[in-house]
Design an enzyme around this catalytic site. Structure first.
Site, PDB file in Angstrom:
ATOM      1  N   ARG A  21       0.839  -1.214   0.000  1.00  0.00           N
ATOM      2  CA  ARG A  21       0.000   0.000   0.000  1.00  0.00           C
ATOM      3  C   ARG A  21       0.869   1.258   0.000  1.00  0.00           C
ATOM      4  O   ARG A  21       0.615   2.218  -0.744  1.00  0.00           O
ATOM      5  CB  ARG A  21      -0.885  -0.033   1.248  1.00  0.00           C
ATOM      6  CG  ARG A  21      -1.817   1.130   1.453  1.00  0.00           C
ATOM      7  CD  ARG A  21      -2.652   0.807   2.701  1.00  0.00           C
ATOM      8  NE  ARG A  21      -3.652   1.808   3.009  1.00  0.00           N
ATOM      9  CZ  ARG A  21      -3.440   2.811   3.849  1.00  0.00           C
ATOM     10  NH1 ARG A  21      -2.248   2.978   4.404  1.00  0.00           N
ATOM     11  NH2 ARG A  21      -4.419   3.661   4.117  1.00  0.00           N
ATOM     12  N   ARG A  25       1.059   4.070  -2.955  1.00  0.00           N
ATOM     13  CA  ARG A  25       0.586   5.444  -2.725  1.00  0.00           C
ATOM     14  C   ARG A  25       1.728   6.454  -2.724  1.00  0.00           C
ATOM     15  O   ARG A  25       1.544   7.596  -3.171  1.00  0.00           O
ATOM     16  CB  ARG A  25      -0.239   5.498  -1.445  1.00  0.00           C
ATOM     17  CG  ARG A  25      -1.530   4.673  -1.632  1.00  0.00           C
ATOM     18  CD  ARG A  25      -2.613   4.986  -0.651  1.00  0.00           C
ATOM     19  NE  ARG A  25      -3.811   4.228  -1.019  1.00  0.00           N
ATOM     20  CZ  ARG A  25      -4.842   4.028  -0.225  1.00  0.00           C
ATOM     21  NH1 ARG A  25      -4.848   4.541   0.993  1.00  0.00           N
ATOM     22  NH2 ARG A  25      -5.894   3.346  -0.644  1.00  0.00           N
ATOM     23  N   GLY A 102      12.401 -11.700   2.216  1.00  0.00           N
ATOM     24  CA  GLY A 102      13.498 -12.053   3.108  1.00  0.00           C
ATOM     25  C   GLY A 102      14.831 -12.078   2.389  1.00  0.00           C
ATOM     26  O   GLY A 102      14.962 -11.602   1.255  1.00  0.00           O
ATOM     27  N   SER A 105      15.017 -13.414  -1.235  1.00  0.00           N
ATOM     28  CA  SER A 105      14.385 -12.492  -2.180  1.00  0.00           C
ATOM     29  C   SER A 105      15.287 -11.291  -2.459  1.00  0.00           C
ATOM     30  O   SER A 105      15.360 -10.800  -3.591  1.00  0.00           O
ATOM     31  CB  SER A 105      13.055 -11.996  -1.619  1.00  0.00           C
ATOM     32  OG  SER A 105      12.234 -13.107  -1.323  1.00  0.00           O
ATOM     33  N   ILE A 127       9.382 -12.710   9.215  1.00  0.00           N
ATOM     34  CA  ILE A 127       9.038 -12.830  10.634  1.00  0.00           C
ATOM     35  C   ILE A 127      10.269 -13.161  11.472  1.00  0.00           C
ATOM     36  O   ILE A 127      10.287 -12.939  12.668  1.00  0.00           O
ATOM     37  CB  ILE A 127       7.931 -13.880  10.890  1.00  0.00           C
ATOM     38  CG1 ILE A 127       8.380 -15.266  10.445  1.00  0.00           C
ATOM     39  CG2 ILE A 127       6.629 -13.488  10.207  1.00  0.00           C
ATOM     40  CD1 ILE A 127       7.502 -16.374  11.024  1.00  0.00           C
ATOM     41  N   ASP A 128      11.312 -13.700  10.841  1.00  0.00           N
ATOM     42  CA  ASP A 128      12.494 -14.146  11.592  1.00  0.00           C
ATOM     43  C   ASP A 128      13.384 -13.011  12.094  1.00  0.00           C
ATOM     44  O   ASP A 128      14.188 -13.220  12.997  1.00  0.00           O
ATOM     45  CB  ASP A 128      13.351 -15.073  10.717  1.00  0.00           C
ATOM     46  CG  ASP A 128      12.664 -16.408  10.480  1.00  0.00           C
ATOM     47  OD1 ASP A 128      12.013 -16.885  11.416  1.00  0.00           O
ATOM     48  OD2 ASP A 128      12.773 -16.942   9.373  1.00  0.00           O
ATOM     49  N   ARG A 172      14.396 -21.485  12.444  1.00  0.00           N
ATOM     50  CA  ARG A 172      15.191 -22.648  12.059  1.00  0.00           C
ATOM     51  C   ARG A 172      16.685 -22.349  12.176  1.00  0.00           C
ATOM     52  O   ARG A 172      17.462 -23.184  12.593  1.00  0.00           O
ATOM     53  CB  ARG A 172      14.848 -23.032  10.613  1.00  0.00           C
ATOM     54  CG  ARG A 172      14.469 -24.502  10.521  1.00  0.00           C
ATOM     55  CD  ARG A 172      13.951 -24.871   9.168  1.00  0.00           C
ATOM     56  NE  ARG A 172      12.520 -24.773   9.095  1.00  0.00           N
ATOM     57  CZ  ARG A 172      11.844 -24.476   7.997  1.00  0.00           C
ATOM     58  NH1 ARG A 172      12.475 -24.226   6.879  1.00  0.00           N
ATOM     59  NH2 ARG A 172      10.541 -24.409   8.018  1.00  0.00           N
ATOM     60  N   GLU A 188      11.322 -19.540  31.843  1.00  0.00           N
ATOM     61  CA  GLU A 188      12.355 -19.974  32.788  1.00  0.00           C
ATOM     62  C   GLU A 188      13.640 -20.354  32.053  1.00  0.00           C
ATOM     63  O   GLU A 188      14.721 -20.316  32.623  1.00  0.00           O
ATOM     64  CB  GLU A 188      11.848 -21.148  33.629  1.00  0.00           C
ATOM     65  CG  GLU A 188      11.059 -20.727  34.869  1.00  0.00           C
ATOM     66  CD  GLU A 188       9.713 -20.085  34.554  1.00  0.00           C
ATOM     67  OE1 GLU A 188       9.143 -20.376  33.487  1.00  0.00           O
ATOM     68  OE2 GLU A 188       9.241 -19.267  35.373  1.00  0.00           O
ATOM     69  N   HIS A 250       2.666 -22.677  12.307  1.00  0.00           N
ATOM     70  CA  HIS A 250       2.284 -21.593  11.396  1.00  0.00           C
ATOM     71  C   HIS A 250       1.366 -20.537  11.987  1.00  0.00           C
ATOM     72  O   HIS A 250       1.174 -19.488  11.372  1.00  0.00           O
ATOM     73  CB  HIS A 250       1.677 -22.179  10.122  1.00  0.00           C
ATOM     74  CG  HIS A 250       2.730 -22.566   9.129  1.00  0.00           C
ATOM     75  ND1 HIS A 250       3.388 -23.769   9.196  1.00  0.00           N
ATOM     76  CD2 HIS A 250       3.279 -21.884   8.107  1.00  0.00           C
ATOM     77  CE1 HIS A 250       4.286 -23.820   8.226  1.00  0.00           C
ATOM     78  NE2 HIS A 250       4.242 -22.690   7.554  1.00  0.00           N
TER      79      HIS A 250
HETATM   80  P1  ADP Z   1      13.038 -15.448   1.638  1.00  0.00           P
HETATM   81  O1  ADP Z   1      13.015 -14.287   0.716  1.00  0.00           O
HETATM   82  O2  ADP Z   1      11.889 -15.458   2.594  1.00  0.00           O
HETATM   83  O3  ADP Z   1      14.393 -15.615   2.312  1.00  0.00           O
HETATM   84  P2  ADP Z   1      13.745 -17.649  -0.192  1.00  0.00           P
HETATM   85  O4  ADP Z   1      15.117 -17.812   0.388  1.00  0.00           O
HETATM   86  O5  ADP Z   1      12.976 -18.881  -0.479  1.00  0.00           O
HETATM   87  O6  ADP Z   1      12.790 -16.784   0.775  1.00  0.00           O
HETATM   88  O7  ADP Z   1      13.877 -16.780  -1.522  1.00  0.00           O
HETATM   89  C1  ADP Z   1      12.755 -16.445  -2.296  1.00  0.00           C
HETATM   90  C2  ADP Z   1      13.089 -16.517  -3.769  1.00  0.00           C
HETATM   91  O8  ADP Z   1      14.128 -15.591  -4.070  1.00  0.00           O
HETATM   92  C3  ADP Z   1      13.634 -17.864  -4.234  1.00  0.00           C
HETATM   93  O9  ADP Z   1      12.616 -18.793  -4.509  1.00  0.00           O
HETATM   94  C4  ADP Z   1      14.365 -17.470  -5.503  1.00  0.00           C
HETATM   95  O10 ADP Z   1      13.493 -17.340  -6.583  1.00  0.00           O
HETATM   96  C5  ADP Z   1      14.915 -16.091  -5.150  1.00  0.00           C
HETATM   97  N1  ADP Z   1      16.325 -16.214  -4.717  1.00  0.00           N
HETATM   98  C6  ADP Z   1      16.796 -16.678  -3.543  1.00  0.00           C
HETATM   99  N2  ADP Z   1      18.139 -16.689  -3.500  1.00  0.00           N
HETATM  100  C7  ADP Z   1      18.556 -16.239  -4.711  1.00  0.00           C
HETATM  101  C8  ADP Z   1      19.830 -16.013  -5.312  1.00  0.00           C
HETATM  102  N3  ADP Z   1      20.982 -16.260  -4.659  1.00  0.00           N
HETATM  103  N4  ADP Z   1      19.858 -15.524  -6.577  1.00  0.00           N
HETATM  104  C9  ADP Z   1      18.719 -15.271  -7.243  1.00  0.00           C
HETATM  105  N5  ADP Z   1      17.487 -15.465  -6.733  1.00  0.00           N
HETATM  106  C10 ADP Z   1      17.395 -15.929  -5.484  1.00  0.00           C
END
Ligand code: ADP
Length: 320
Positions: A21, A25, A102, A105, A127-128, A172, A188, A250
């Protein structure tokens, strides 16, 4: 810059909608238009374009998850896949892309910049809270509060029945959620992957506490440190006390974002759109304390976010 794209990618996080959003905007406020793609990088490759105007992002601020959906993309991990993605972005005459997601991405976003010179701006959504370059990523506060609500509810039963509860929370690779929720819930013991622990010592502490008349305990364990079932079995065997286990799973990921996450997402989304439109690229926006910041993605992705030693110490002192 007159046209930018936006995706949410990787694990979903509450507050991603507020970030979308804000991107839309803020961009419209600068006279630019925005195209969203559903299903992250996979959706760009498959050309799942979705023009986003101000109205299309109305009514989503309170919703968890992401209206653009999220996905993981194997195709995007290949250079050919990324080449196809850039082709689609250029076909839509997009001059830059905001990636909300994350660590993985953000690596994908940096690849678009490094390999094709395509302007990108990252927004930390996870969230981590394991992304360096920001004190908070979008979704962490909501996840901690979801875990905390469960801990508080379980404590009532733990106290009344004088039982030991082992609660497994998400994390994890790291213990950010466990430490924060454990501190807030008065656990605790808090077991996280970053810090070695002795289960035997924890059992001894519980036996000592029982002599003092304290017979209920809550142990928080990050999923990367151990499984709740193993801890429960060990405690029962070595203390003779009855223990229960609970795996939150989850339920920590979804739900309406907290005020903190919504405002964080709005600030970061708007900053990302503004910086991208102003010509900055290959950065990730974030917060340092209460201040907005933006760091090079290359720095963010080559630095590990460490557990706060002061909070660790505090957890130890509070558990006495
Ligand atoms: P997050 O973003 O939550 O850490 P992922 O590690 O699964 O989740 O990454 C999401 C997507 O980002 C992957 O499915 C892939 O398409 C892309 N991605 C992850 N690592 C790389 C990388 N080293 N180079 C290019 N694309 C990547």
């Amino acid at each position: 810059m007159k046209r930018i794209g936006v995706i949410t990618s990787g694990g979903d996080a509450p507050g991603m909608n507020a970030a979308i959003r804000a991107v839309v905007r803020a961009a419209i406020g600068r006279g630019a238009s925005v195209v969203g793609f559903t299903h992250g990088y996979e959706g760009i490759i498959d050309d799942e374009a979705m023009p986003l105007d101000s109205i299309s992002v109305g009514g989503i601020i309170s919703r968890g998850g992401t209206m653009l959906r999220s996905a993981r993309s194997k195709t995007f991990m290949t250079e050919d896949g990324r080449d196809r993605a850039v082709g689609v972005l250029r076909k839509h005459e997009l001059e830059g892309l905001v990636v909300i997601g994350g660590d993985g991405s953000l690596r994908g976003a940096l690849a678009l910049h490094d390999e094709f010179g395509f302007p990108v701006m990252g927004v930390p959504g996870s969230i981590d809270n394991d992304i360096s370059g920001t004190d908070f990523s979008i979704g962490f506060d909501t996840a901690v509060n979801a875990a905390l609500e469960a801990i508080d509810r379980v404590r009532d039963t733990a106290y009344s029945h004088e039982r030991i509860f082992v609660i497994e929370v998400m994390g994890r690779q790291n213990g950010f959620i466990a430490l924060e929720a454990g501190l807030a819930g008065g656990a605790e013991a808090i077991l996280i992957p970053e810090v070695p622990y002795s289960l035997m010592e924890i059992c001894t502490d519980m036996k000592r506490a029982a002599v003092r008349g304290k017979r209920s305990s809550i142990i928080i364990v990050a999923e990367g440190a151990a499984r709740a079932s193993d801890i429960k079995d060990f405690i029962e065997k070595n203390t003779g006390f009855e223990a229960r286990q609970l795996v939150l799973g989850h339920m920590q990921r979804g739900g309406s974002p907290t005020a903190f996450d919504r405002v964080l997402a709005l600030r970061l989304g708007a900053l990302a759109a503004n910086r991208l439109i102003s010509g900055y690229t290959a950065e990730m926006v974030g917060v340092d304390g209460v201040k907005l910041v933006s760091h090079p993605l290359s720095y963010v992705l080559s630095t590990e976010r460490a557990i706060d030693p002061e909070k660790l110490l505090l957890a130890g002192v509070m558990a006495q």
